[in-house]
Design a protein around this motif. Structure first.
Motif, PDB file in Angstrom:
ATOM      1  N   GLU A 167       9.119  -8.868 -11.839  1.00  0.00           N
ATOM      2  CA  GLU A 167       9.007  -8.944 -13.545  1.00  0.00           C
ATOM      3  C   GLU A 167      10.475  -8.680 -14.047  1.00  0.00           C
ATOM      4  N   GLY A 168      11.413  -8.630 -13.060  1.00  0.00           N
ATOM      5  CA  GLY A 168      13.022  -8.576 -13.556  1.00  0.00           C
ATOM      6  C   GLY A 168      13.304  -7.533 -14.109  1.00  0.00           C
ATOM      7  N   ARG A 169      12.787  -6.169 -13.880  1.00  0.00           N
ATOM      8  CA  ARG A 169      13.026  -5.119 -14.397  1.00  0.00           C
ATOM      9  C   ARG A 169      14.160  -4.338 -13.601  1.00  0.00           C
ATOM     10  N   LEU A 170      14.586  -4.889 -12.352  1.00  0.00           N
ATOM     11  CA  LEU A 170      15.422  -4.118 -11.471  1.00  0.00           C
ATOM     12  C   LEU A 170      16.857  -4.778 -11.635  1.00  0.00           C
ATOM     13  N   GLY A 171      18.020  -3.992 -11.853  1.00  0.00           N
ATOM     14  CA  GLY A 171      19.127  -4.598 -12.068  1.00  0.00           C
ATOM     15  C   GLY A 171      19.654  -4.705 -10.562  1.00  0.00           C
ATOM     16  N   GLU A 172      20.901  -4.936 -10.533  1.00  0.00           N
ATOM     17  CA  GLU A 172      21.688  -4.957  -9.172  1.00  0.00           C
ATOM     18  C   GLU A 172      21.299  -3.777  -8.388  1.00  0.00           C
ATOM     19  N   CYS A 173      20.677  -3.703  -7.151  1.00  0.00           N
ATOM     20  CA  CYS A 173      20.231  -2.492  -6.492  1.00  0.00           C
ATOM     21  C   CYS A 173      20.430  -2.785  -4.914  1.00  0.00           C
ATOM     22  N   HIS A 174      20.518  -1.533  -4.239  1.00  0.00           N
ATOM     23  CA  HIS A 174      20.563  -1.566  -2.759  1.00  0.00           C
ATOM     24  C   HIS A 174      19.397  -0.628  -2.534  1.00  0.00           C
ATOM     25  N   LEU A 175      18.306  -0.979  -1.767  1.00  0.00           N
ATOM     26  CA  LEU A 175      17.260  -0.358  -1.462  1.00  0.00           C
ATOM     27  C   LEU A 175      17.428   0.568  -0.079  1.00  0.00           C
ATOM     28  N   VAL A 176      17.344   1.784  -0.342  1.00  0.00           N
ATOM     29  CA  VAL A 176      17.267   2.685   0.794  1.00  0.00           C
ATOM     30  C   VAL A 176      15.826   3.201   1.169  1.00  0.00           C
ATOM     31  N   ASP A 177      15.294   2.428   2.448  1.00  0.00           N
ATOM     32  CA  ASP A 177      13.963   2.612   2.944  1.00  0.00           C
ATOM     33  C   ASP A 177      13.666   4.164   3.251  1.00  0.00           C
ATOM     34  N   ILE A 178      12.945   4.652   2.694  1.00  0.00           N
ATOM     35  CA  ILE A 178      12.629   6.142   3.061  1.00  0.00           C
ATOM     36  C   ILE A 178      11.169   6.000   3.718  1.00  0.00           C
ATOM     37  N   SER A 179      10.489   4.728   3.765  1.00  0.00           N
ATOM     38  CA  SER A 179       9.091   4.970   4.037  1.00  0.00           C
ATOM     39  C   SER A 179       8.618   5.640   5.377  1.00  0.00           C
ATOM     40  N   ARG A 180       9.629   5.777   6.360  1.00  0.00           N
ATOM     41  CA  ARG A 180       9.224   5.883   7.691  1.00  0.00           C
ATOM     42  C   ARG A 180       9.778   7.496   8.122  1.00  0.00           C
ATOM     43  N   LEU A 181      10.177   8.365   6.929  1.00  0.00           N
ATOM     44  CA  LEU A 181      10.859   9.428   7.267  1.00  0.00           C
ATOM     45  C   LEU A 181       9.933  10.271   7.563  1.00  0.00           C
ATOM     46  N   GLU A 182       9.880  10.917   8.660  1.00  0.00           N
ATOM     47  CA  GLU A 182       8.988  11.865   9.016  1.00  0.00           C
ATOM     48  C   GLU A 182       9.212  13.297   8.300  1.00  0.00           C
ATOM     49  N   GLU A 183      10.569  13.694   7.943  1.00  0.00           N
ATOM     50  CA  GLU A 183      10.688  14.722   7.147  1.00  0.00           C
ATOM     51  C   GLU A 183       9.963  14.789   5.812  1.00  0.00           C
ATOM     52  N   LEU A 184       9.516  13.642   5.524  1.00  0.00           N
ATOM     53  CA  LEU A 184       8.881  13.367   4.123  1.00  0.00           C
ATOM     54  C   LEU A 184       7.319  13.342   4.309  1.00  0.00           C
ATOM     55  N   LYS A 185       6.639  13.704   5.622  1.00  0.00           N
ATOM     56  CA  LYS A 185       5.504  13.628   5.709  1.00  0.00           C
ATOM     57  C   LYS A 185       4.911  15.122   6.105  1.00  0.00           C
ATOM     58  N   VAL A 186       5.651  16.030   5.676  1.00  0.00           N
ATOM     59  CA  VAL A 186       5.180  17.433   5.892  1.00  0.00           C
ATOM     60  C   VAL A 186       3.723  17.728   5.332  1.00  0.00           C
ATOM     61  N   LEU A 187       2.983  18.418   5.987  1.00  0.00           N
ATOM     62  CA  LEU A 187       1.639  18.766   5.688  1.00  0.00           C
ATOM     63  C   LEU A 187       1.533  20.127   6.192  1.00  0.00           C
ATOM     64  N   GLU A 188       1.541  20.953   5.610  1.00  0.00           N
ATOM     65  CA  GLU A 188       1.316  22.446   6.114  1.00  0.00           C
ATOM     66  C   GLU A 188       0.860  23.414   5.103  1.00  0.00           C
ATOM     67  N   LYS A 189       0.165  24.523   5.827  1.00  0.00           N
ATOM     68  CA  LYS A 189      -0.133  25.698   4.803  1.00  0.00           C
ATOM     69  C   LYS A 189       0.677  27.006   5.290  1.00  0.00           C
ATOM     70  N   ARG A 190       1.596  27.460   4.665  1.00  0.00           N
ATOM     71  CA  ARG A 190       2.500  28.453   5.039  1.00  0.00           C
ATOM     72  C   ARG A 190       2.524  29.478   3.962  1.00  0.00           C
ATOM     73  N   SER A 191       2.365  30.707   4.412  1.00  0.00           N
ATOM     74  CA  SER A 191       2.454  31.852   3.472  1.00  0.00           C
ATOM     75  C   SER A 191       1.679  31.611   2.220  1.00  0.00           C
ATOM     76  N   GLY A 192       0.384  31.274   2.123  1.00  0.00           N
ATOM     77  CA  GLY A 192      -0.352  30.963   1.163  1.00  0.00           C
ATOM     78  C   GLY A 192      -0.219  29.744   0.300  1.00  0.00           C
ATOM     79  N   LYS A 193       1.097  29.017   0.587  1.00  0.00           N
ATOM     80  CA  LYS A 193       1.226  27.806  -0.437  1.00  0.00           C
ATOM     81  C   LYS A 193       1.027  26.549   0.718  1.00  0.00           C
ATOM     82  N   ILE A 194       0.739  25.590  -0.051  1.00  0.00           N
ATOM     83  CA  ILE A 194       0.507  24.348   0.652  1.00  0.00           C
ATOM     84  C   ILE A 194       1.611  23.224   0.511  1.00  0.00           C
TER      85      ILE A 194
END
Lengths: 284, 759, 166
Positions: free
Chosen positions: A40-67
């Motif tokens: 829809e033409g809402r992005l200006g000049e940009c450089h895409l940084v693909d973070i879709s496969r970063l394992e660090e962003l897929k954390v899923l754990e319960k630790r000291s009472g927090k999720i």
């Protein structure tokens, strides 16, 4: 116009790239909002940084009472997670109502929050889970309450080069939770209004209650007037109506009167009643 | 019968299942030039100048065409020629094509479009028919803003009103709708070896396209050949020229392969919509429920150009009584130009809109008179020999009572059990009926179809059918009819479809007409072939003509089945003897034009009838409506392919659910599927289709049509069910969350908001 | 002419390794359909609201219009062209034909792939699961019922035989 694309192999590399390429750098995870903006033409000049496969962003754990929930988890991954079903039921329910399966398979909760639509489904859910957001950039990291990140419609208050890496939720095991959404159709719908609710009953009384409304205010928000009205009560139907009305008033006072207020004021109240009916004493 | 009434597999489905069908955008050419349109950003403006110089400097841009490059008549329109292909003196709606860019690649085409400089001078823009009809309004067209006025009058309405026990007067409104075919309009073209301009496009109307493009280019019709690409749905939107004229223009000048694919956004912006309508109705009845009079005024917003506006306004007027006998009628229907997008044909041509009005009226009358909604329909239902509003005496194929009977057990069960069954708190259940009639074919105008059949030299039957199949299944049912007539299985035949170079003109695939009209034409052609084959065989075999039949690809003796001669042998023999085995069949339904001042006449040769029932559950807290079940009984005359009929019914119901609850095209703000919602799989109720067969004597094997009828009763039934649930009625479609909520409050349901609660 | 850099990617497409050079802003839809010639990948809206361009990436249904071509790198991609085998149509395709689940056919490739992804993950899904999985694929012709029937039928047939083919 997209001028470049990189796929960093680690979070650190991603943060370094984002810093280096600022202000043109734009992180892409699921891309389900970003590619619409691109078309829809809402992005200006940009450089895409693909973070879709970063394992660090897929954390899923319960630790000291927090999720701890990685921002890069897709809605589908959230929906399927046994841990989250037990400890973050509202987030799971909200994730399962996002867009279509095709969207849920790639769209991420971090992206949903960063896009910051007033109608974003997971934001009210994260609010009732009292999420805190962990943000990282090449300069370091910080942790803020989710509310502090929601700057306005489509305006998440992220610093340049900053990424949402995870959400830290209070453990909601053994709590009752619901996410209800009013849309113009049953699936593939944008919320006309949505309500996230998380509660714990103690001896028939409401011991804890968290409510957050989506699509009713510029950004989704907790509805404390309604929460207060019901806390400590053995709620009767009339109490729900009372709370619903308080919530509607809170919504209107935040948003100001709009053409949609006429409907939304009533529907917000109705949505609260509909959603909290299971909390009634007789369960009717 | 061997092939009629059988659900043979849909012809063409297999290539579609494999993803191999070539739709309008699936260009099988090497390196076609890309066409793109510059469209007007103004709703109403004079064009002062168009400058293409800067745009032409782009490397990839090959050519830019404007109105002055159109060699023939720059005027198109299905009924009234009032629309330029490319705007010349002024623009009349946002999205109107102004220039056509041909470029070597997509990016250059886009840049070319962006760099064409147009200077406009704005004119006052008009967005409602009321403003347009104001005597002081700026004329959108030279002849003024009224495109068409259709009147249908019969009997003495004043007298009937004075005698009536009850008169109900209400105003209804319906919005513009988008067809939302899954395939955006697209096509490609090339110049054949002999210089013919070949256009392959997604279309419902190849022969019209051919004539129109030839006129635009000022060339003989034969110089243009239009072939229907696999077409991803039509529903009326692919009756107008969409891409064909532009492809033709580019081919004419450039003589190189080109392609034009509209983006979804362009389809929303610039292709025709369903007419928005405002319908005032006054219906009078006796105490016993018998209808005495109907008065109606229908205002159709036809947008910037006429398209099918005249037909829609006319059909709406003719059908305004609903499928009921009413002696005294006065209907006026206006098609009015505005600067909104063009409104044209969409499944039902105005009848879905008026059906919402007349079916609401029926329920209001029933309630006031204390008569059951099904009974009041039965009392007034058209039956054989009923006289319509145009004075036409109906024939014997009038299956409305049978449709009502078929729905009745479901209706009683729904009313007496389901409605009272357990349900969630703060919900209400309702049951509603919707009935309809629908004239097959165009309204009181010539409406012919020609089909050709040939037994080729190899003894193979080849059908040449001009009727476009956009998914509705016309090819399949026509082939079944040929099989039945010729005694040959569908697999043994070849079919050539919708190619102006090869097939005769079957007219448009619209108005639910192909089964009935092209079906008749095809059967006539096939009968001629079979007669000749039997005669030839009789001569060859030395057996009397009456003893022979066509069966299994042979002419066989009924008495001694071992005596037979194959079609291949007969083909060889005929060639030897110089007998032609190519036949055309022709059919034009018997109609008469409507009298311009009274609207009396015989507009259609036959009508389809239907009744649907809807069961809905309304959430009184949020205004959400869930349609739980639709029972749909349709009199189709004869179901040539029952699965195909059921497919039309289910698809029609889906579109009807959208019309009832969620679809609304708002000019200027609806841009994509993000803001125009059609039902998903999850929005569909249980649907119980019921086929009623009241055989039509003039129909092929008794068949009529079902394509449009399938949609028409659904929204009225749903709206009546919502009214039944709430005790309060909605007069404007769609029944959005907001409108349902409003109605619920008006009805005194739990006061939403402060102090609310159970009543 | 294009100042953007091109990115080299490789992925498995319908069982075969392919390599491509893609532009950074190019969608997977554009690559597959316009450059690799897989015409079965249909564009219906370009914004993920119709599902006509659905493909299966690493066993999940996705809208190819909302995915970058570059993001296909290293993935296993299935389009409708890869569904049939030399011995014949896929059970899903057969079931679609038998149940008259195809009218205009434009939504069909996307429907088939959404259904395929569902069946390989869920085995024999319930009707409700099918409806939910297909809710992102719009169809304007059929009213959906026949499609849901076909998917259910195919799932049963497939359960008897191999688990989805890759």
């Amino acid at each position: 116009m997209v001028r470049g694309y990189s796929r960093p192999r680690s979070l650190d590399e991603a943060l370094e790239m984002l810093a280096r390429l600022t202000p043109r750098a734009l992180p892409i995870a699921g891309g389900t909002d970003l590619l619409v903006d691109l078309r829809e033409g809402r992005l200006g000049e940009c450089h895409l940084v693909d973070i879709s496969r970063l394992e660090e962003l897929k954390v899923l754990e319960k630790r000291s009472g927090k999720i701890r929930v990685g921002a890069g988890l897709t809605f589908s991954e959230v929906e399927r997670s046994g841990l989250l079903r037990e400890c973050a039921p509202v987030l799971v329910k909200a994730s399962s109502q996002v867009g279509s399966l095709q969207i849920r398979n790639v769209g991420t909760i971090g992206g949903n929050v960063a896009h910051c639509s007033p109608a974003a489904d997971t934001i009210p859910a994260l609010l009732v889970h009292r999420a805190r957001v962990v943000l990282r950039s090449s300069n370091g990291s910080r942790e803020v309450a989710l509310e502090a990140l929601l700057g306005g419609p489509y305006k998440a208050l992220l610093a340049p080069g900053e990424l949402i890496t995870e959400f830290v939720l209070e453990d909601a095991s053994h709590m009752w939770g619901e996410f209800s959404k009013i849309g113009r159709r049953r699936e593939l719908a944008i919320a006309r209004l949505s309500l996230a609710a998380l509660a714990r009953k103690e001896d028939g009384r409401i011991g804890e209650l968290y409510l957050a409304l989506g699509a009713g205010t510029p950004v989704p928000r907790r509805m404390e007037s309604a929460e207060r009205a019901l806390l400590g009560k053995r709620p009767q139907e009339g109490d729900l109506w009372e709370a619903g009305w308080l919530m509607a008033q809170e919504m209107v006072s935040v948003s100001g009167p709009r053409p949609s207020t006429h409907y939304k004021e009533k529907a917000a109240c109705g949505l609260l009643v509909r959603t909290l009916l299971p909390l009634l004493e007789d369960g009717s | 019968m061997e092939w009629i009434g059988r659900s043979i597999p849909r012809i063409g489905a297999q290539t579609r299942a494999r993803g191999k069908a070539l739709f309008g955008g699936d260009v099988p050419l090497e390196g076609p030039l890309i066409l793109k349109l510059l469209r007007s950003p103004r709703p109403h403006a004079r064009i002062l100048s168009i400058n293409t110089e800067r745009a032409m400097k782009n490397d990839g841009v090959e050519a830019i065409f404007t109105a002055k490059d159109i060699p023939g008549r720059n005027l198109i329109g299905l009924i009234t020629k009032d629309q330029p292909l490319l705007a010349h003196d002024k623009v009349r709606f946002v999205g109107e094509p102004v220039a056509l860019v041909a470029a070597r690649d997509e990016e250059s085409a886009i840049r070319g479009v962006e760099e064409v400089e147009v200077v406009y001078e704005d004119l006052p823009a008009i967005f409602t028919p009321d403003e347009a009809l104001d005597p002081g309004a700026v004329p959108i067209h030279e002849k003024g803003n009224l495109l068409h006025r259709r009147v249908v009058v019969k009997g003495d309405v004043e007298d009937a009103l004075s005698r009536a026990h009850l008169v109900v007067e209400r105003t209804y409104s319906t919005p513009f709708l988008e067809h939302a075919c899954l395939e955006p309009d697209a096509g490609w073209g090339y110049v054949d070896k002999d210089g013919t301009l070949v256009i392959v496009a997604s279309t419902q109307n190849p022969h019209y396209d051919q004539r129109e493009v030839a006129e635009l280019l000022g060339v003989e019709k034969e110089r243009v050949r239009v072939i229907q690409a696999a077409t991803g749905g039509g529903f009326g939107s692919k009756l107008d020229l969409t891409v064909q004229g532009f492809i033709g223009l580019a081919l004419y000048h450039l003589r190189r392969p080109v392609k034009l694919t509209l983006s979804r956004e362009e389809v929303f912006l610039a292709t025709p919509k369903r007419h928005a309508m405002k319908i005032w109705m006054r219906t009078a009845a006796r105490r016993d429920g018998r209808l005495l009079a109907l008065e109606a005024k229908i205002i159709c917003d036809t947008g910037a150009y006429s398209s099918y506006g005249v037909a829609v306004a006319t059909r709406a007027a003719v059908h305004a009584t609903g499928p009921y006998e009413i002696e005294n009628v006065r209907v006026e229907s206006l098609a009015v130009y505005t600067n909104n997008p063009i409104a044209g044909a969409m499944r039902g041509f105005g009848v879905p809109q008026v059906a919402f009005a007349h079916e609401s009226q029926m329920d209001i009358l029933a309630e006031s008179l204390g008569i059951d909604p099904l009974e009041i329909r039965r009392i007034n239902a058209m039956r054989p020999e009923s006289v319509t509003a145009t004075g036409q005496v109906l024939g014997e194929s009038v299956g409305l009572l049978e449709a009502l009977d078929a729905v009745e057990p479901h209706y009683r069960e729904a009313m007496e059990e389901w409605k009272k069954g357990p349900r969630r708190p703060y919900t209400a259940r309702g049951v509603g009926l919707g009935a309809m009639w629908y004239g097959i074919g165009n309204t009181g105008v010539r409406n012919p179809s020609t089909v050709k059949v040939q037994l080729d030299e190899r003894g193979r039957v080849v059908l040449y059918i001009g009727a476009a199949d956009m998914g509705q299944g016309s090819t399949t049912v026509l082939v079944q009819m040929a099989s039945e007539t010729l005694g040959i299985s569908p697999e043994e035949m070849e079919v050539v479809i919708a190619d102006t170079g090869l097939t005769p003109d079957a007219g448009a695939s619209s108005a639910s007409r192909q089964t009935y009209i092209s079906g008749n034409a095809l059967v006539r052609a096939c009968r001629k072939l079979s007669e000749t084959l039997l005669e030839e065989a009789s001569r060859l075999m030395g057996l009397p003509r009456g003893e022979l039949v066509l069966r299994g690809g042979n002419v066989v003796s009924k008495e001694k089945p071992e005596r037979r001669v194959s079609l291949a042998e007969l083909a060889a023999l005929a060639k030897e003897r110089g007998v032609s085995l190519e036949f055309e069949g022709h059919f034009d339904p018997e109609t008469t034009p409507l009298d311009p001042s009274t609207g009396q006449g015989i507009p259609y040769a036959t009508y389809s009838f239907a009744c649907q029932m809807a069961q809905v559950e309304v959430d009184l807290l949020t205004g959400q409506v869930e349609v739980r079940r639709i029972v749909a009984a349709h009199d189709v005359g004869k179901a040539i392919n029952p699965k195909g009929v059921v497919g039309q019914i289910r698809g029609g119901v889906a579109m009807g659910v959208g019309f009832a609850l969620m679809e609304e095209f708002l000019p200027g703000s609806t841009r994509s599927f993000k803001d125009y919602h059609i039902p998903t799989a999850a929005d569909m109720p249980e649907v119980i289709p019921i086929i009623v067969e009241s055989s039509e004597p003039t129909g092929p094997f008794g068949a009529k049509g079902v394509g449009e009828p399938a949609l028409i009763p659904t929204a009225p039934a749903i709206l009546n069910a919502i009214a039944d649930a709430l005790g309060e009625r909605i007069y404007a479609l769609p029944a959005t969350l907001e409108r349902v909520c409003e109605a619920s409050i008006r009805a005194g349901w739990p006061k939403m908001g402060k102090g609310g609660g159970p009543r | 002419m294009n100042p953007e850099e091109k990115i080299r990617i490789s992925f498995r497409l319908n069982g075969r390794e392919v390599e491509a050079h893609v532009l950074p802003g190019e969608t997977a839809l554009h690559l597959l359909r316009e450059r690799l010639g897989l015409r079965g990948v249909k564009e219906g809206c370009g914004i993920g609201e119709c599902g006509a361009c659905t493909i299966v990436v690493d066993k999940k249904a996705v809208n190819s219009c909302l995915m970058l071509a570059a993001q296909l790198h290293g993935c296993e991609v299935l389009t409708v062209e890869g569904l049939e085998s030399p011995v014949g149509l896929h059970p899903l395709q057969e079931a679609f034909l038998e149940h008259d689940a195809i009218q205009c056919g434009y939504c069909t490739p996307g429907m088939l792939l959404s259904a395929y992804a569902l069946i390989i993950s869920r085995g024999v899904p319930t009707r409700e699961e099918i409806v939910r999985a297909l809710a992102g694929n719009l169809c304007r012709c059929t009213g959906y019922h026949q499609i849901v029937d076909a998917v259910q039928d195919a799932a049963r047939r497939m359960a008897g035989k191999e688990e989805g083919r890759w």
